[in-house]
Design a protein around this motif. Sequence first.
Motif, PDB file in Angstrom:
ATOM      1  N   LYS A  47      -3.991  10.736  73.410  1.00 41.78           N
ATOM      2  CA  LYS A  47      -2.861   9.940  72.675  1.00 41.78           C
ATOM      3  C   LYS A  47      -1.825   9.973  73.659  1.00 41.78           C
ATOM      4  CE  LYS A  47      -1.558  11.475  68.888  1.00 41.78           C
ATOM      5  NZ  LYS A  47      -1.525  12.027  67.719  1.00 41.78           N
ATOM      6  N   ASP A  48      -1.704   8.996  74.587  1.00 44.98           N
ATOM      7  CA  ASP A  48      -0.693   8.837  75.559  1.00 44.98           C
ATOM      8  C   ASP A  48       0.094   7.527  75.179  1.00 44.98           C
ATOM      9  OD1 ASP A  48      -1.472  11.084  76.993  1.00 44.98           O
ATOM     10  OD2 ASP A  48      -2.761  10.047  78.100  1.00 44.98           O
ATOM     11  N   SER A  49      -0.216   6.629  74.400  1.00 45.87           N
ATOM     12  CA  SER A  49       0.530   5.571  74.432  1.00 45.87           C
ATOM     13  C   SER A  49       0.403   5.004  73.001  1.00 45.87           C
ATOM     14  CB  SER A  49       0.172   4.377  75.268  1.00 45.87           C
ATOM     15  OG  SER A  49      -1.335   4.045  74.813  1.00 45.87           O
ATOM     16  N   ASP A  50       1.372   4.229  72.538  1.00 45.69           N
ATOM     17  CA  ASP A  50       1.322   3.722  71.124  1.00 45.69           C
ATOM     18  C   ASP A  50       0.387   2.630  70.719  1.00 45.69           C
ATOM     19  OD1 ASP A  50       3.641   5.365  70.691  1.00 45.69           O
ATOM     20  OD2 ASP A  50       5.023   3.693  71.056  1.00 45.69           O
ATOM     21  N   ASP A  51      -0.128   2.092  71.873  1.00 44.52           N
ATOM     22  CA  ASP A  51      -0.985   1.046  71.608  1.00 44.52           C
ATOM     23  C   ASP A  51      -2.131   1.257  72.375  1.00 44.52           C
ATOM     24  OD1 ASP A  51       1.657  -1.129  71.911  1.00 44.52           O
ATOM     25  OD2 ASP A  51       0.486  -0.844  70.283  1.00 44.52           O
ATOM     26  N   PHE A  52      -3.348   0.822  72.039  1.00 43.50           N
ATOM     27  CA  PHE A  52      -4.738   1.393  72.371  1.00 43.50           C
ATOM     28  C   PHE A  52      -5.751   0.238  72.339  1.00 43.50           C
ATOM     29  CE2 PHE A  52      -8.881   3.400  72.616  1.00 43.50           C
ATOM     30  CZ  PHE A  52      -8.899   3.828  73.893  1.00 43.50           C
ATOM     31  N   THR A  53      -6.343  -0.456  73.386  1.00 47.05           N
ATOM     32  CA  THR A  53      -7.045  -1.639  73.223  1.00 47.05           C
ATOM     33  C   THR A  53      -8.637  -1.105  73.487  1.00 47.05           C
ATOM     34  OG1 THR A  53      -5.416  -3.142  73.757  1.00 47.05           O
ATOM     35  CG2 THR A  53      -7.791  -3.930  73.912  1.00 47.05           C
ATOM     36  N   ILE A  54      -9.553  -1.572  73.000  1.00 49.07           N
ATOM     37  CA  ILE A  54     -10.984  -1.249  73.289  1.00 49.07           C
ATOM     38  C   ILE A  54     -11.612  -2.619  73.457  1.00 49.07           C
ATOM     39  CG2 ILE A  54     -13.182  -0.130  72.527  1.00 49.07           C
ATOM     40  CD1 ILE A  54     -11.399   1.781  70.717  1.00 49.07           C
ATOM     41  N   GLN A  55     -12.325  -2.981  74.812  1.00 46.87           N
ATOM     42  CA  GLN A  55     -12.981  -3.913  74.882  1.00 46.87           C
ATOM     43  C   GLN A  55     -14.421  -3.679  74.357  1.00 46.87           C
ATOM     44  OE1 GLN A  55     -13.032  -5.321  78.947  1.00 46.87           O
ATOM     45  NE2 GLN A  55     -14.114  -7.337  78.382  1.00 46.87           N
ATOM     46  N   LEU A  56     -14.892  -4.902  73.618  1.00 53.23           N
ATOM     47  CA  LEU A  56     -16.347  -4.618  73.194  1.00 53.23           C
ATOM     48  C   LEU A  56     -17.128  -5.839  73.677  1.00 53.23           C
ATOM     49  CD1 LEU A  56     -15.228  -4.369  69.304  1.00 53.23           C
ATOM     50  CD2 LEU A  56     -15.700  -2.546  70.719  1.00 53.23           C
ATOM     51  N   LYS A 106     -17.481  -1.504  75.616  1.00 51.08           N
ATOM     52  CA  LYS A 106     -18.064  -2.298  76.737  1.00 51.08           C
ATOM     53  C   LYS A 106     -18.114  -1.018  77.813  1.00 51.08           C
ATOM     54  CE  LYS A 106     -17.967  -5.757  80.277  1.00 51.08           C
ATOM     55  NZ  LYS A 106     -17.429  -7.033  80.422  1.00 51.08           N
ATOM     56  N   ASN A 107     -17.162  -0.197  77.949  1.00 51.89           N
ATOM     57  CA  ASN A 107     -16.854   0.966  78.776  1.00 51.89           C
ATOM     58  C   ASN A 107     -16.598   2.171  78.153  1.00 51.89           C
ATOM     59  OD1 ASN A 107     -17.258  -0.863  81.395  1.00 51.89           O
ATOM     60  ND2 ASN A 107     -15.429  -1.794  80.707  1.00 51.89           N
ATOM     61  N   PRO A 108     -17.678   2.879  77.562  1.00 52.30           N
ATOM     62  CA  PRO A 108     -17.211   4.254  77.213  1.00 52.30           C
ATOM     63  C   PRO A 108     -16.471   4.876  77.872  1.00 52.30           C
ATOM     64  CG  PRO A 108     -19.255   3.489  76.364  1.00 52.30           C
ATOM     65  CD  PRO A 108     -18.787   2.751  77.361  1.00 52.30           C
ATOM     66  N   ALA A 109     -15.380   5.791  77.633  1.00 56.46           N
ATOM     67  CA  ALA A 109     -14.785   6.822  78.411  1.00 56.46           C
ATOM     68  C   ALA A 109     -15.632   8.135  78.402  1.00 56.46           C
ATOM     69  CB  ALA A 109     -13.301   7.364  77.937  1.00 56.46           C
ATOM     70  N   VAL A 110     -15.831   8.449  79.619  1.00 62.85           N
ATOM     71  CA  VAL A 110     -16.565   9.837  80.098  1.00 62.85           C
ATOM     72  C   VAL A 110     -15.897  11.053  79.418  1.00 62.85           C
ATOM     73  CG1 VAL A 110     -17.409  11.224  81.844  1.00 62.85           C
ATOM     74  CG2 VAL A 110     -17.510   8.654  82.118  1.00 62.85           C
ATOM     75  N   GLN A 111     -14.627  11.057  79.516  1.00 63.91           N
ATOM     76  CA  GLN A 111     -13.849  12.111  78.806  1.00 63.91           C
ATOM     77  C   GLN A 111     -13.106  11.646  77.564  1.00 63.91           C
ATOM     78  OE1 GLN A 111     -14.099  14.916  80.325  1.00 63.91           O
ATOM     79  NE2 GLN A 111     -15.383  14.382  82.107  1.00 63.91           N
ATOM     80  N   LYS A 112     -12.653  12.514  76.800  1.00 62.96           N
ATOM     81  CA  LYS A 112     -12.070  12.241  75.602  1.00 62.96           C
ATOM     82  C   LYS A 112     -10.601  11.599  76.114  1.00 62.96           C
ATOM     83  CE  LYS A 112      -9.560  14.449  71.708  1.00 62.96           C
ATOM     84  NZ  LYS A 112      -9.128  15.655  71.022  1.00 62.96           N
ATOM     85  N   ILE A 113     -10.363  10.629  75.208  1.00 65.33           N
ATOM     86  CA  ILE A 113      -9.151   9.779  75.476  1.00 65.33           C
ATOM     87  C   ILE A 113      -7.925  10.355  74.859  1.00 65.33           C
ATOM     88  CG2 ILE A 113      -8.005   7.717  74.802  1.00 65.33           C
ATOM     89  CD1 ILE A 113     -10.844   6.305  74.938  1.00 65.33           C
ATOM     90  N   PHE A 154     -16.389   7.348  67.783  1.00 67.43           N
ATOM     91  CA  PHE A 154     -17.522   6.311  67.859  1.00 67.43           C
ATOM     92  C   PHE A 154     -16.929   5.181  66.809  1.00 67.43           C
ATOM     93  CE2 PHE A 154     -18.809   9.591  64.754  1.00 67.43           C
ATOM     94  CZ  PHE A 154     -19.224   8.618  63.722  1.00 67.43           C
ATOM     95  N   ILE A 155     -17.700   3.952  67.078  1.00 65.43           N
ATOM     96  CA  ILE A 155     -17.648   2.980  66.016  1.00 65.43           C
ATOM     97  C   ILE A 155     -18.711   3.114  65.214  1.00 65.43           C
ATOM     98  CG2 ILE A 155     -17.578   0.593  65.709  1.00 65.43           C
ATOM     99  CD1 ILE A 155     -16.059   0.235  68.317  1.00 65.43           C
ATOM    100  N   GLY A 156     -18.751   3.067  63.874  1.00 64.63           N
ATOM    101  CA  GLY A 156     -19.970   3.266  62.850  1.00 64.63           C
ATOM    102  C   GLY A 156     -19.597   2.506  61.505  1.00 64.63           C
ATOM    103  N   ASN A 157     -20.173   2.664  60.860  1.00 62.16           N
ATOM    104  CA  ASN A 157     -20.168   2.014  59.426  1.00 62.16           C
ATOM    105  C   ASN A 157     -20.643   3.082  58.356  1.00 62.16           C
ATOM    106  OD1 ASN A 157     -23.075   1.680  58.862  1.00 62.16           O
ATOM    107  ND2 ASN A 157     -22.891   0.326  60.662  1.00 62.16           N
ATOM    108  N   HIS A 158     -20.615   2.523  57.117  1.00 58.02           N
ATOM    109  CA  HIS A 158     -20.666   3.487  55.831  1.00 58.02           C
ATOM    110  C   HIS A 158     -22.075   3.843  55.428  1.00 58.02           C
ATOM    111  CE1 HIS A 158     -16.342   3.915  55.496  1.00 58.02           C
ATOM    112  NE2 HIS A 158     -16.101   2.617  55.291  1.00 58.02           N
ATOM    113  N   SER A 159     -23.173   3.154  55.958  1.00 57.17           N
ATOM    114  CA  SER A 159     -24.475   3.278  55.650  1.00 57.17           C
ATOM    115  C   SER A 159     -24.887   4.499  55.796  1.00 57.17           C
ATOM    116  CB  SER A 159     -25.385   2.386  56.641  1.00 57.17           C
ATOM    117  OG  SER A 159     -26.802   2.505  56.316  1.00 57.17           O
ATOM    118  N   THR A 160     -25.819   5.049  54.590  1.00 64.27           N
ATOM    119  CA  THR A 160     -26.233   6.291  54.668  1.00 64.27           C
ATOM    120  C   THR A 160     -27.758   6.512  55.167  1.00 64.27           C
ATOM    121  OG1 THR A 160     -26.849   6.166  52.354  1.00 64.27           O
ATOM    122  CG2 THR A 160     -24.596   6.831  52.699  1.00 64.27           C
ATOM    123  N   GLY A 161     -28.461   5.053  55.069  1.00 66.09           N
ATOM    124  CA  GLY A 161     -29.726   5.178  55.516  1.00 66.09           C
ATOM    125  C   GLY A 161     -30.612   5.494  54.179  1.00 66.09           C
ATOM    126  N   LYS A 162     -30.016   5.380  52.928  1.00 62.86           N
ATOM    127  CA  LYS A 162     -30.962   5.737  51.619  1.00 62.86           C
ATOM    128  C   LYS A 162     -32.038   4.807  51.255  1.00 62.86           C
ATOM    129  CE  LYS A 162     -30.562   6.760  46.684  1.00 62.86           C
ATOM    130  NZ  LYS A 162     -31.906   7.446  46.820  1.00 62.86           N
TER     131      LYS A 162
END
Length: 404
Positions: A298-307, A289-296, A212-220
Amino acid sequence: MSVLNGKKILLGISGGIAAYKTASLVRLFIKAGAHVQVIMTPASKDFITPLTLSTLSKNPVYSSFYEKEKENENEKWNNHVALGLWADLMIIAPATANTLSKMANGVCDNLLIATYLSAKCPVYFAPAMDLDMYKHPSTVETFSKLKEFSNTIIPAENGELASGLSGEGRMAEPENILRFIEADLERKLPLKGIKILITAGPTYESIDPVRFIGNHSTGKMGFDIAHAAANMGASVILVTGPSHFKLDNHLVKIIRVVSALDMFNACQLYFDQIDVAIASAAVADYRPKNPAVQKIKKDSDDFTIQLEKTKDILAYFGENKKNQYLIGFALETENEIENAKLKIQKKNLDLIVLNSLKDEGAGFGKLTNKVTFIDKNFNIEPMELKSKEAVSIDILNKIIKHYA
């Protein structure tokens, strides 16, 4: 949960037959979640033992200015000033005519009165005496004087008295003392009747079922605001992203979500019902934009995620607010004041709480925070570095001032 939960209660016991009831009173305070320390006058020990009250309160019982230490026989000073400053509340029960007169006139001849005179907290007293004593003009005058000192009387009850007479003067029963104090505190809570929606924590935006994409917030910060708001009487809806923090308070409804869309939907559901919104969550601005249904793999050196952009919760609040008081947060790394002012205008905020990652001790995962308040009129109020609990109080004081 009782309004006494977490409160530090100093119970003063004077020398009347009703002192035997204080064992039950201590138990009720402890059951309500309070921390209890007991001070006894020397005469009160004829009616109930310090050992009983020490066992129930789980704290030493104090009755004199000095005590002999058993091991070396040195004298230990019981600091009445420290005891008075420790307490959130002081309750004197039973309060005999003698003790009440000393309280009213500053006759400081025992540890209880010395502590009473040092206390900065609200003071309650539960009179206990015979009918004629209770009605005597000097007692009535004492009650009047103590009320002028902002002390609160817990009215005596009618019933059988130690003299064999029946009438007013009997100390209120422990259950009634507890209910009286709880009701009085609740009535005086500054945010009672105010409904507050608070967002907290990060959001997780799925790349695939594992990542997932997230951040360092803890919610405190959000949890601290919710805790403080409930303690001030507010009814709180806390919508939180993934966080390990917990909060057990009947005035706080916790809704746990994962993604920005989950948080938006929850906030949308409750926004029309609330008086104040505090958006302290670190919500993702973009999501895959299009989360993968199955675990992606590591088949290639480059990987792009459209947001794509997520729904802007704070903008929704600003566009749809009627009479709600709207507080946003801004975490900036450059041009902090200018960016915060733009956010106030763009999101239609009443107040923004500005954080800078440049400030030592501020930011994600810290116990402290250093904020600057900027209101809709662009009044700027920088604050010093404080605990996040203290910052929460500062934020809520802005709300109290708004509704004053």
